[in-house]
Design a protein around this motif. Sequence first.
Motif, PDB file in Angstrom:
ATOM      1  N   CYS A 107       0.771  -1.334   0.056  1.00  0.00           N
ATOM      2  CA  CYS A 107      -0.266  -0.165   0.025  1.00  0.00           C
ATOM      3  C   CYS A 107       0.903   0.865  -0.117  1.00  0.00           C
ATOM      4  O   CYS A 107       0.695   2.554  -0.313  1.00  0.00           O
ATOM      5  N   GLU A 108       1.772   1.224   0.945  1.00  0.00           N
ATOM      6  CA  GLU A 108       2.698   2.425   0.767  1.00  0.00           C
ATOM      7  C   GLU A 108       3.251   2.161  -0.632  1.00  0.00           C
ATOM      8  O   GLU A 108       3.814   4.064  -0.998  1.00  0.00           O
ATOM      9  N   LEU A 109       4.298   1.551  -1.234  1.00  0.00           N
ATOM     10  CA  LEU A 109       4.731   1.968  -2.083  1.00  0.00           C
ATOM     11  C   LEU A 109       4.063   2.242  -3.564  1.00  0.00           C
ATOM     12  O   LEU A 109       4.656   3.260  -4.519  1.00  0.00           O
ATOM     13  N   LEU A 110       2.468   1.406  -3.582  1.00  0.00           N
ATOM     14  CA  LEU A 110       1.831   1.585  -4.197  1.00  0.00           C
ATOM     15  C   LEU A 110       0.909   3.246  -4.834  1.00  0.00           C
ATOM     16  O   LEU A 110       0.173   3.781  -5.684  1.00  0.00           O
ATOM     17  N   ASP A 111       0.464   3.960  -3.460  1.00  0.00           N
ATOM     18  CA  ASP A 111       0.229   4.858  -3.069  1.00  0.00           C
ATOM     19  C   ASP A 111       0.932   6.431  -4.219  1.00  0.00           C
ATOM     20  O   ASP A 111      -0.025   6.528  -4.529  1.00  0.00           O
ATOM     21  N   PRO A 112       1.738   6.377  -4.103  1.00  0.00           N
ATOM     22  CA  PRO A 112       2.563   7.447  -4.400  1.00  0.00           C
ATOM     23  C   PRO A 112       2.412   7.152  -6.654  1.00  0.00           C
ATOM     24  O   PRO A 112       2.039   8.691  -7.499  1.00  0.00           O
ATOM     25  N   LEU A 113       2.143   6.156  -6.729  1.00  0.00           N
ATOM     26  CA  LEU A 113       1.966   5.264  -8.159  1.00  0.00           C
ATOM     27  C   LEU A 113       0.492   6.578  -8.546  1.00  0.00           C
ATOM     28  O   LEU A 113       0.656   6.594  -9.620  1.00  0.00           O
ATOM     29  N   MET A 114      -0.084   5.854  -7.781  1.00  0.00           N
ATOM     30  CA  MET A 114      -1.473   6.009  -8.147  1.00  0.00           C
ATOM     31  C   MET A 114      -1.552   7.707  -8.349  1.00  0.00           C
ATOM     32  O   MET A 114      -2.931   8.309  -8.741  1.00  0.00           O
ATOM     33  N   LYS A 115      -1.032   8.335  -7.654  1.00  0.00           N
ATOM     34  CA  LYS A 115      -0.695   9.861  -7.475  1.00  0.00           C
ATOM     35  C   LYS A 115      -0.022  10.049  -8.667  1.00  0.00           C
ATOM     36  O   LYS A 115      -0.469  11.635  -9.089  1.00  0.00           O
ATOM     37  N   GLY A 116       0.542   9.040  -9.574  1.00  0.00           N
ATOM     38  CA  GLY A 116       1.610  10.444 -10.772  1.00  0.00           C
ATOM     39  C   GLY A 116       2.517   9.898 -10.982  1.00  0.00           C
ATOM     40  O   GLY A 116       2.801   9.921 -11.524  1.00  0.00           O
ATOM     41  N   ALA A 117       3.445   9.242 -10.186  1.00  0.00           N
ATOM     42  CA  ALA A 117       4.072   9.368 -10.106  1.00  0.00           C
ATOM     43  C   ALA A 117       4.658   8.148 -11.363  1.00  0.00           C
ATOM     44  O   ALA A 117       3.890   7.060 -11.233  1.00  0.00           O
ATOM     45  N   GLY A 118       6.628   8.657 -11.543  1.00  0.00           N
ATOM     46  CA  GLY A 118       6.511   7.612 -12.692  1.00  0.00           C
ATOM     47  C   GLY A 118       7.551   6.165 -11.982  1.00  0.00           C
ATOM     48  O   GLY A 118       7.301   6.554 -11.061  1.00  0.00           O
ATOM     49  N   ILE A 119       7.080   5.293 -12.932  1.00  0.00           N
ATOM     50  CA  ILE A 119       7.952   3.995 -12.371  1.00  0.00           C
ATOM     51  C   ILE A 119       9.684   4.027 -12.397  1.00  0.00           C
ATOM     52  O   ILE A 119       9.917   3.622 -13.843  1.00  0.00           O
TER      53      ILE A 119
END
Length: 467
Positions: free
Chosen positions: A103-115
């Motif tokens: 949950c912690e690592l996926l949260d910023p991705l779902m806010k638009g961060a690149g991987i």
Amino acid sequence: MSAPVFAVVGHPNKGKSSIVATLAQDESVQISSIPGTTAKCRYFPMKVDGEVQYILIDTPGFQRARQVLAWMKARAATAAERAAVVRQFVKTHRNTGKFVDECELLDPLMKGAGILYVIDGSRPYGEEYEAEMEILRWTGQPSIALINMIGHDNYIEEWRAALGQYFRIVRVFNAVTAEFHKRLELLKAFGQLREEWQAPLSRAVKILEEDRRTRRQRSALRVAEMLADMITLNVTKRVSSEEDPRSYELSLTQKYKARLRSLEQKGRRAIEDIYDYHELKSQEREIEVLDEDLFSLDSWNIWGLKRRQLLATGAASGALVGSGVDLAVGGTSFLLGAAVGSMVGGASAWFSYNRISDVKMLGLPLGGTELRVGPARNINFPYVVLGRALYHHAAVTRRTHAQRDILSLDNATETASARSIPEHQRKRLEKVFTRLRNTDDGSFDPALVDHLAGILEGVMEETDRIV
């Protein structure tokens, strides 16, 4: 333009934090060989002159990727639903104590961060990585895979074959040894992930290149100041006519050497601060060796000029001094001064005794003796100091902020010593060094230091390119 944001994700203990430290140029990033050190997302903005160029997020590692993927697959009937299901997973399990790291690592991705997906290319590829790569693909975010080489074994090709099926761009990037231009190349690759990132990242590359030049200029000035201080350094002590001045020779010499060491160490710390290494550690043994070498025969041979270079430089320096004698007598010496100067140009004057008792003012002896140690008159001395400074500067600029080992300065190289300086630059340097050596009271013209800094900047740029 908003600053691009990149989340660095992957398996635990694969070098994610090292990637962040190197690209953010931030030594405050926690790096540990113990899995699970990063428990919460931490944001590290890369700033130049206070302006954010891009932001890196250090994230926890995947812990139960297969279970997470199974949960998601049970709820997504089509590819169009996948991103929404990932978002639903985070919302469902956030703050429940289950799948905390995911949950912690996926949260910023779902806010638009690149991987930025990081793996260790020195370990074999395994199917256990496929679940986490599939989850990342489900987010729908632009992604790049980085093959970080932690160990000595090489499994790059099998990783390339697997990663290419999940990520648009795959790069080999060693966070610990990546040269500056490698970091810029990676930034340019980031710009290919999303159209709106191209302009800000292209601008960031130009700003970082200019920042690098500015840091080199500041370093050149600081080394020039250090050189001027060390070349003109002297320590003195006045003793009465009843005392034997020779009895103070050892203690005064030790004081002089300690001052030289202090000036050099102060210069080193300044260079490290310029490149944002504020907590850099050096082994005591190495520092002691360097300090001892400054006054040892071996150090002159390693760091200074070769005999042929030294003779040529000594002759030129001595001729300059001798020419002053010729001018002082109106040229009646038939250039004898220049010839004699060439012969004695390399002489060293570590001790000088100014017998005040031999000087009379209004017919009365002043009395007493002044003992002086320094300045170093040996014409090779500035090149010893400069060679060491060039090597130190090169070692610092090659270093990344992911390196947490002791800075080693015991491997002398030709390219980072005074021997590598081209003859035309060496002649320009010697003119400045001669003027500094001829400064009796320890003071010097600040404009002379600025001129020296301009020469050193060119020398450093060439050294950085070669080393």
